[in-house]
Design an enzyme around this catalytic site. Structure first.
Site, PDB file in Angstrom:
ATOM      1  CG  HIS A   1      12.029  76.908  81.634  1.00  0.00           C
ATOM      2  ND1 HIS A   1      12.936  76.843  81.626  1.00  0.00           N
ATOM      3  CD2 HIS A   1      12.322  74.859  82.233  1.00  0.00           C
ATOM      4  CE1 HIS A   1      13.874  76.619  81.752  1.00  0.00           C
ATOM      5  NE2 HIS A   1      13.399  74.804  82.409  1.00  0.00           N
TER       6      HIS A   1
ATOM      7  CD  GLU B   1      13.435  69.355  86.694  1.00  0.00           C
ATOM      8  OE1 GLU B   1      12.205  69.094  87.055  1.00  0.00           O
ATOM      9  OE2 GLU B   1      13.962  70.334  85.311  1.00  0.00           O
TER      10      GLU B   1
END
Length: 204
Positions: A11, A84
């Site tokens: 990202h 994550e």
């Protein structure tokens, strides 16, 4: 001839990245101005690619990073299995080697093979690998999706690359990353090989 092309990106930048604050699966931060700029630069560089599907984690910073592709009408799926790693009690804190010896000692222990150990209040690399496996199996079970885009997170990306490329998890730090870097992988049906490694040329 490869059966599947995978464009795997981290990202774009968030304010917490900029401030050196730990993000994890429990921190659903947004991209900052630089992060949106990075997302646009990536889109401009790869908008010509005919993606069959976009996959992201369940966190908004990954969706925002590839939103321009989704807006083209490309089918999109969010999977929390791509989130994550949970950094547990360290999430939302600024960490330096001087301030948090435990955190950096845990990273060292992972590098020395103790990838089964979870960080305090969070996950271990092996736990992340286990929750990624059903998503990997799902993606590989769809031969009609010949070219796909996956957006996820730094540590989780290292775990995923270790699995796809058959590296032991304790070597996951071989896979360097920056915000909006690209790993381009080709899958032959039995093995993966890397065409682009942590490429950020689209950001220049």
């Amino acid at each position: 001839m490869s059966l599947k092309k995978i464009y795997l990106v981290r990202h774009g930048q968030t304010d917490l990245n900029l401030q050196g604050i730990v993000q994890g699966s429990g921190i659903d931060s947004s991209l900052n101005e630089t992060g949106f700029w990075q997302a646009d630069k990536f889109f401009q560089a790869y908008r010509h690619v005919s993606f069959d599907k976009v996959y992201t984690s369940g966190l908004q910073r990954t969706v925002q990073s590839v939103q321009a592709f989704i807006d083209l009408g490309i089918p999109h799926e969010r999977h929390v299995g791509l989130n994550e790693i949970s950094w547990g009690n360290r999430e939302g804190t600024r960490i330096t080697p001087e301030e948090d010896v435990y955190y950096f000692d845990m990273l060292r222990r992972w590098q020395h093979g103790e990838t089964h150990l979870p960080i305090e209040g969070g996950e271990s690399p092996q736990q992340v690998a286990e929750r990624q496996k059903p998503v990997i199996e799902l993606i590989l079970s769809r031969p009609e999706e010949k070219t796909i885009l996956i957006c996820m997170h730094g540590r989780a990306m290292r775990v995923l690359l270790s699995q796809l490329l058959c590296y032991p998890l304790h070597q996951m730090d071989r896979f360097v990353h920056q915000n909006l870097c690209l790993y381009q992988l080709n899958f032959t049906g039995s093995m993966f090989w890397v065409e682009r490694f942590a490429d950020v040329s689209h950001l220049t």
